[in-house]
Each structure stands twice: as C-alpha cells, then as structure tokens.
Write an enzyme that holds these catalytic residues in place. Structure first.
Site, PDB file in Angstrom:
ATOM      1  N   LYS A 199      -5.212  -1.255   1.550  1.00 24.98           N
ATOM      2  CA  LYS A 199      -4.121  -0.812   2.429  1.00 24.98           C
ATOM      3  C   LYS A 199      -4.629  -0.663   3.868  1.00 24.98           C
ATOM      4  CE  LYS A 199      -1.701   1.382  -1.425  1.00 24.98           C
ATOM      5  NZ  LYS A 199      -1.317   2.601  -2.151  1.00 24.98           N
ATOM      6  N   GLN A 211      -2.839   8.738  -2.243  1.00 28.07           N
ATOM      7  CA  GLN A 211      -3.027   7.842  -3.387  1.00 28.07           C
ATOM      8  C   GLN A 211      -3.003   8.630  -4.694  1.00 28.07           C
ATOM      9  OE1 GLN A 211      -3.022   4.563  -2.984  1.00 28.07           O
ATOM     10  NE2 GLN A 211      -3.275   4.087  -5.137  1.00 28.07           N
ATOM     11  N   ASP A 250       5.719   5.869   0.881  1.00 28.73           N
ATOM     12  CA  ASP A 250       5.649   5.519  -0.540  1.00 28.73           C
ATOM     13  C   ASP A 250       7.016   5.663  -1.209  1.00 28.73           C
ATOM     14  OD1 ASP A 250       3.233   4.613  -1.622  1.00 28.73           O
ATOM     15  OD2 ASP A 250       2.310   6.602  -1.483  1.00 28.73           O
TER      16      ASP A 250
HETATM   17  N1  GUN Z   1      -0.886   4.826  -7.403  1.00 26.09           N
HETATM   18  C1  GUN Z   1      -0.400   3.728  -8.032  1.00 26.09           C
HETATM   19  N2  GUN Z   1       0.534   3.126  -7.273  1.00 26.09           N
HETATM   20  C2  GUN Z   1       0.649   3.856  -6.141  1.00 26.09           C
HETATM   21  C3  GUN Z   1       1.461   3.718  -4.977  1.00 26.09           C
HETATM   22  O1  GUN Z   1       2.282   2.816  -4.819  1.00 26.09           O
HETATM   23  N3  GUN Z   1       1.285   4.684  -4.042  1.00 26.09           N
HETATM   24  C4  GUN Z   1       0.402   5.700  -4.185  1.00 26.09           C
HETATM   25  N4  GUN Z   1       0.311   6.598  -3.212  1.00 26.09           N
HETATM   26  N5  GUN Z   1      -0.355   5.848  -5.259  1.00 26.09           N
HETATM   27  C5  GUN Z   1      -0.234   4.927  -6.228  1.00 26.09           C
END
Ligand code: GUN
Length: 291
Positions: free
Chosen positions: A52, A96, A119
C-alpha cells in the site's frame, strides 16, 4: 474462459489516479496523504501494508507508516488514531487488520473519523453503503466491482453466490451485488459455515464470490459451465519448493474450475491487485472531497 486480469485493471486505475494527482499538484492543491497503521509483525500484514505504501509513492501520494509493537496498549493506539483524525494533512487512515487480541477491532474502527475511513469499515460508511448513499466502499468489494465493470460482465438478473460473511468482504459484496446499480441487480445467496447444501447452491450460481479463506475450497464439481468465479482467497500455504517457503493459494481449485468458467480471477494477480487500486481510489476521494 477469460482471465479477469486484476493486475492490468489495477494498473489502469493507478495510471488514471497518477494523472489526476499530477493535475492536483500542478493546480497547487493538496497532495493526497494516507496514514497506514501496522500493529505487530504478522507476515501477510507486513506485505500488504508495504504494498500500500509503495503504491502511494507510485501514484504520487504522500504516505506515513506508523508501527506499534504487538503488545501495544489499546489506549495508546486509540490516541494515535485520534491524533491522525485531528491532523489536517492526513486524508485517509487505515489500520491493518487483524489486530492482536488485547485490542478491540470494533473500538479501533469506531475511532477512525468516518471522513478519513478509506477502508470503509466505519459503521457510518457501512450504513450509508447499505442505503445506497455516497460512502467509502470497502476496498476488496470495491475492487471486485471495478473488475466486473471493466470486463463489462452482466450482473443484472444473475444469481450470485457469495461464500463467506466477513465484514470486510463477504457481507458488503453481497449487499453491493444486490443493489439497483450497473454492477448489481443480482439475486444474492450469502453462504457461510452453517449453510446446508452448499454444493447444490453453488451449482445454481451464475457468479460465485469465494471469500471464506480456505485454500482450494471451491472445486469443479461445485460449479456449472459458464460460471463467473471471483476468488478472494490469499492464504499462505507451506511450500518448500518456493524461495519464501510458502505459496499463495486462493479459495478456488483453479486448475480444475477454470476450464468450466466464462471468467475467472487468478491468484495472485486477481482481486488482491484490485484491492489496493480501490484503496487508492478512496484515498483520492478523501483528499479531494475536503477541498
Ligand atoms: N486485512 C485484510 N484486508 C484488509 C483491508 O482491506 N484493510 C485493512 N485495514 N485490513 C485488512
């Protein structure tokens, strides 16, 4: 059978965002800035967050990575999120998941400002999404919709079977596919660990979204000819023949299922690539909606 090339479509989305970001900068407007919070050192989470941050740089966004030990106190984490909420330079915040046991994911998600929740996990965004109001859509479901849109896959009137009811993927994509939109109007069946006759239900599906996190779960005997298969799985499975010691497996037994499909996403290079592109789209939106 056509492969839904997530890498290709994600690159197109990122190229467009780069052009738009260059324009923002040329106009003297604010550069989008994403804050990523990583707690502990879960291998998969490390990889996702690194990806990211790298993608932000490719597009020309600013990014800030904030790391905490796995033992961090919940209050310390919540206070950092509050600081990020109050920081006008930060447009988007992501924490995350998963988080260590001592930390409530619910409290963390609820603490992130809904305006910066790129998100799309905050209840305010989920609520708006369900009602069809403008909202940040969670990145993986959003990425799936972008993929369906790019390949002009007809969804209207189709029977979509979603396997897995997580807040991050299964539940939101089941809602989005059922809405009265260009990538919706499906009749949706949401399946989970207590579903009876899963195979019979899958055999009736025109579109299957496999998002349960069990490697190679969906097999050829469970799908009809011409089905569209979207594989959300990305599980690390031990593989000593690989340099890293593991292989990435989807939720679909690709080699046997693919020949029966009209379209299928590969793993890797399918939904995973789209998730990051969708997050970047949400971050652009967060930065420009403020202006
Ligand atoms: N863990 C698995 N998928 C995601 C996501 O799309 N965003 C975040 N913040 N954590 C995750």
């Amino acid at each position: 059978m056509q492969i839904l090339d997530g890498k290709l479509v994600a690159q197109a989305v990122k190229n467009e965002l780069k052009l738009k970001t260059d324009t923002l900068k040329a106009q003297g407007k604010k550069t989008p800035h994403l804050a990523a919070v990583l707690v502990g050192n879960n291998g998969a989470s490390e990889t996702y967050v690194a990806s990211k941050v790298k993608t932000c740089a490719e597009i020309g966004y600013h990014s800030t990575l904030i790391r905490f030990e796995a033992t961090v106190d919940e209050q310390v984490l919540l206070q950092k999120i509050q600081e990020l909420n109050d920081d006008d330079d930060i447009d988007g915040i992501l924490v995350q998941l998963p988080l260590p046991k001592q930390i409530s994911e619910e409290k963390v998600i609820n603490t992130i400002s809904a305006q910066k929740d790129v998100d799309g996990f905050h209840p305010a965004n989920i609520g708006k999404m369900i009602q069809g109001q403008p909202a940040y859509i969670p990145a993986t479901p959003y990425g799936i919709l972008l993929l369906l849109e790019h390949y002009k896959i007809e969804t209207k009137g189709k029977h979509a079977v979603v396997i897995g009811r997580s807040n991050i993927v299964g539940r939101p994509i089941s809602i989005l596919l059922s809405q009265n939109t260009a990538t919706g109007n499906c009749t949706v069946t949401l399946c989970h660990s207590h579903t009876r006759n899963l195979k019979e239900i899958c055999l009736q599906a025109d579109i299957i979204v496999a998002a349960l996190g069990k490697p190679e779960f969906l097999t050829a005997d469970m799908v009809k000819d011409g089905v569209v298969v979207i594989d959300v799985g990305i599980t690390r499975v031990e593989d000593k023949t690989k340099k890293k010691g593991y292989a990435i497996k989807g939720d679909v037994q690709y080699d046997t299922v693919a020949p029966k499909c009209s379209y299928i996403t590969p793993v890797p290079g399918g939904v995973g690539a789209m998730t990051i592109a969708a997050l970047m789209q949400n971050t652009y939106l967060a930065a420009t909606q403020k202006q």
